[in-house]
Design an enzyme around this catalytic site. Sequence first.
Site, PDB file in Angstrom:
ATOM      1  CB  SER A 271      -2.732 -15.541  -9.565  1.00 48.98           C
ATOM      2  OG  SER A 271      -3.820 -14.801  -9.062  1.00 48.98           O
TER       3      SER A 271
ATOM      4  N   GLY B 124      -3.031 -13.433  -3.221  1.00 52.57           N
ATOM      5  CA  GLY B 124      -2.096 -12.392  -2.792  1.00 52.57           C
ATOM      6  C   GLY B 124      -0.689 -12.601  -3.316  1.00 52.57           C
TER       7      GLY B 124
ATOM      8  CE1 TYR C 158      -4.140  -2.140  -3.934  1.00 46.23           C
ATOM      9  CE2 TYR C 158      -5.271  -0.818  -5.584  1.00 46.23           C
ATOM     10  CZ  TYR C 158      -4.109  -1.331  -5.058  1.00 46.23           C
ATOM     11  OH  TYR C 158      -2.913  -1.021  -5.643  1.00 46.23           O
TER      12      TYR C 158
ATOM     13  CG  HIS D  78      -2.096  -1.038   0.870  1.00 48.91           C
ATOM     14  ND1 HIS D  78      -3.231  -0.718   0.153  1.00 48.91           N
ATOM     15  CD2 HIS D  78      -2.189  -2.361   1.150  1.00 48.91           C
ATOM     16  CE1 HIS D  78      -3.988  -1.793   0.033  1.00 48.91           C
ATOM     17  NE2 HIS D  78      -3.373  -2.806   0.624  1.00 48.91           N
TER      18      HIS D  78
ATOM     19  CG  ASP E  85       1.147  -6.837  -7.772  1.00 56.13           C
ATOM     20  OD1 ASP E  85       1.924  -6.553  -6.834  1.00 56.13           O
ATOM     21  OD2 ASP E  85      -0.086  -6.909  -7.641  1.00 56.13           O
TER      22      ASP E  85
END
Length: 337
Positions: free
Chosen positions: A107, A104, A197, A19, A148
């Site tokens: 993927s 988490g 989120y 975050h 990510d």
Amino acid sequence: MSGPVRAIAPGRVVLLGDHTDYVGGLVLPMAIDLHTEVTGTPGGRSVSLRSEQFDEPVAFDLPVDDPAAVRPEWGRYVAGVAAEFDPAVGLVGSVRSTVPPGGGLSSSAALELAVALALGSEDDPLTLARRCQRAERVATGVPCGIMDQLCSASGVAGHALLIDCATEEATPVPVPEDLAVWVVESGEPRRLADSAYATRRAEAEAAAELLGPLRDATPAAIESLESAVLRRRARHVRSECDRVRWLAGALADGDLTTAGELVVDSHRSLRDDAEVSTGTLDLLVDSLLARSDVLGARLTGAGFGGTVVALCRPDADLTGAGAGGRRVRAADGARQV
Ligand code: GLA
């Protein structure tokens, strides 16, 4: 028509720095040896993929108008990528993945990058990551950061990545040989993750509007914010970015005790200031911290359920912890093979 293609993209675990990416913070993720592989034959004007992880295959014609409307749901990531990369020809093939879906460990980024490479992307890692980030936003409506995709694109075996999300620069940091990284599933599905989120991101952005880059905000400036919620969000980003820097230093020095303490502090900040933990995740972290072979543990990724990462002594065995643990090793980034 060209010959068969095969592309691989790793999942990732965030050792520290959650975050913070969406407000230009610092993060320290590691690409892992769980990955998604897409194989297929290019040709035609449609994309059609089967997956071992999902019952329903995905199939759509090119060009894609509305990726968010594609069904089944996992196909939205594929369609988002196809819309972004607009390939000259389609693909018929299959997806195999060892990254647990929705847990988490990214993927979705692994799927996006593997599909993009299988569709013929020749972008450099940063461009590939940015385009896949855009694909995910279009496909899901979730305003994700760059971490990510950039981690999956730029992973280096044996290393974590210190990513400055303001400059999007990734610097490999060696993971000490005597540090074992485990991921432990909480068994709690990530509930409300998407809307919560987006709210967290909006709050952090609102704090940054008032204070400037939160990673540089002084404690006095943060405490002067009128809103208690914005104060907490700013405190999290500022302290998490400090911890990322310190952890990169501790790993370089092989100081595993400090590394463990930083990870524990991070979980507290994610729980109390970012408010993205759950009772289940907190209990799991506490139960891991009670073990002498665990140096530190924290939720990893977006939170609201999902997975915990534990930094451990080399002989630790967390296989039976939580809803199942597994040791992960730092892996290379996405590639055509
Ligand atoms: C998700 C997002 C990332 C990042 C993390 C939280 O994984 O895709 O961009 O914001 O959550 O650190």
